[in-house]
Design a protein around this motif. Sequence first.
Motif, PDB file in Angstrom:
ATOM      1  N   TYR A  51       0.838  -1.172  -0.186  1.00 32.78           N
ATOM      2  CA  TYR A  51      -0.077  -0.206   0.045  1.00 32.78           C
ATOM      3  C   TYR A  51       0.989   1.094  -0.065  1.00 32.78           C
ATOM      4  CZ  TYR A  51      -2.311   4.001   2.214  1.00 32.78           C
ATOM      5  OH  TYR A  51      -2.687   5.111   2.164  1.00 32.78           O
TER       6      TYR A  51
ATOM      7  N   ARG B  49      -0.487   8.506  -4.609  1.00 29.04           N
ATOM      8  CA  ARG B  49      -1.233   9.377  -3.862  1.00 29.04           C
ATOM      9  C   ARG B  49      -0.392  10.701  -3.559  1.00 29.04           C
ATOM     10  NH1 ARG B  49      -5.074   7.847   0.951  1.00 29.04           N
ATOM     11  NH2 ARG B  49      -6.501   8.886  -0.052  1.00 29.04           N
TER      12      ARG B  49
ATOM     13  N   MET C 209     -10.132   0.907   5.848  1.00 22.82           N
ATOM     14  CA  MET C 209     -10.850   1.483   4.485  1.00 22.82           C
ATOM     15  C   MET C 209     -10.828   2.892   4.677  1.00 22.82           C
ATOM     16  SD  MET C 209     -14.113  -0.742   4.235  1.00 22.82           S
ATOM     17  CE  MET C 209     -14.910  -0.475   3.087  1.00 22.82           C
TER      18      MET C 209
ATOM     19  N   VAL D 141      -6.834   3.767   3.620  1.00 23.43           N
ATOM     20  CA  VAL D 141      -6.287   3.702   2.198  1.00 23.43           C
ATOM     21  C   VAL D 141      -7.060   4.299   1.050  1.00 23.43           C
ATOM     22  CG1 VAL D 141      -5.438   1.327   2.912  1.00 23.43           C
ATOM     23  CG2 VAL D 141      -7.695   1.434   1.871  1.00 23.43           C
TER      24      VAL D 141
ATOM     25  N   MET E 251     -10.503   4.185   0.682  1.00 21.18           N
ATOM     26  CA  MET E 251     -11.693   3.633   0.129  1.00 21.18           C
ATOM     27  C   MET E 251     -13.215   4.322   0.343  1.00 21.18           C
ATOM     28  SD  MET E 251     -10.696  -0.278   0.924  1.00 21.18           S
ATOM     29  CE  MET E 251     -11.847  -1.034   0.032  1.00 21.18           C
ATOM     30  N   LEU E 252     -13.198   5.157   1.361  1.00 23.14           N
ATOM     31  CA  LEU E 252     -14.483   5.698   1.899  1.00 23.14           C
ATOM     32  C   LEU E 252     -14.581   7.396   1.463  1.00 23.14           C
ATOM     33  CD1 LEU E 252     -14.628   4.259   5.428  1.00 23.14           C
ATOM     34  CD2 LEU E 252     -15.639   3.292   3.155  1.00 23.14           C
TER      35      LEU E 252
ATOM     36  N   THR F 177     -13.351  10.444  -1.704  1.00 22.72           N
ATOM     37  CA  THR F 177     -12.822  10.874  -2.810  1.00 22.72           C
ATOM     38  C   THR F 177     -11.862  12.165  -2.703  1.00 22.72           C
ATOM     39  OG1 THR F 177     -14.763  12.203  -3.376  1.00 22.72           O
ATOM     40  CG2 THR F 177     -15.023  10.092  -4.189  1.00 22.72           C
TER      41      THR F 177
END
Length: 402
Positions: A262, A270, A393, A396, A398-399, A401
């Motif tokens: 990750y 990122r 989540m 990383v 995932m929750l 934008t």
Amino acid sequence: PPPFYLQIRENLTMLLSVPFTKPNLQPQKSGTTTNPSNLSILALTLLGLSVAKSCAIPLSFMLSRMADPTYANAECLLQLVNETAPAHFSAHPFWSALTYPTSPCLAPGALGEFVLRNFDGYLVPLEYAVFINLNRVFFCMSVYTIGSAIYRDWRAALSQVVQNILSCFFTMALLFMFIHFENDNTYFVGNIMHHADISQWTDRSNASTVDTIPQGFLFTYCANIIWLMAGLSYIFKLDPFGAINNSGIGAVSSQVILTSHYFKWFLKHRHTKFHALARPEWSGALPFSFKYKAYKHVYVHHDDGDSFGSSAAFDGIFSAWFHLYSWLHNEVFGLKLGSPGHYALAISYDVFMSMMILLIAYVLYASTSYVYGPGVGKRGKAAFAAVSVFFFMLTVGMLETE
């Protein structure tokens, strides 16, 4: 032979076999009586590992300089930052007190050649190939270890994966921040070039794994990954306080390596978005969110050098270590860059940070073990698992934008 010798020999054997060891997924009792012998052996083993790692990194730089005399040259890197980003250089509590009177990049045109050599030097493709293939080996070892555990008992294996999500993620966050600290302050890796403006020489980025592998990054990354895996293996094996109630050494170690992928993705993707999208008004963003990390990295780390991982959990600890190191190096001892005293302090301080990080990692796994021990009910365990998954989540991305 004395028991100490036998234990050390067993530890060395375990170090070589841990990545391929099928983990024991049966819980073991926690809260056992402290074993003074195990405690001393563990402390000495971890100290030896840390000393070996801390000495191996600068030694690898010295060997690389036999092929490239300006390989990860600290004076060139500081000169580059000072000449292209003087406000950032003067705000940095460590760099601002250092000078570079013998920099080989002071000659006309030498600084630009140094920058381009970090992209086009003949060691660059070799280091990049080693970096990529070592990560593939680490990844395959991880998949094999966790896969074999799932094949043997998928319920127990998945339970342990969920149980250790937070411990593994925070341990990897510690490692990521530690490597970043080494790159910027302890050993002066080519990543420092990312703090400078190199646009007059190239349009490529020297941030780790974006367009290249900065000089020295391969050694700090690989040495610390191996050191952490070995250290965790010894901690789980000896556990002098009996605080860790699961003995899945292979599964947990593999989780940490998988989590490192990750961070490799973070560096590639990122990180670039941080610099493109960060805004000053994000200073009050939710901790661990994208906006929080972007603000901390762009408006804190690239201002005064602090915030090595944009982590609300450990920023305070690393900030204290950062300012303590700067104070010891520049004010207490008044060391010159590249002097014997400079290297002695750098290695000693790296050993100190290594031991502290292993201690924090032990506390993390022991705390998780307590939650999954007999003292916490099923609802408490389920709630902790749900929070762990939610946090992972969120962290990383995932929750939300960007």
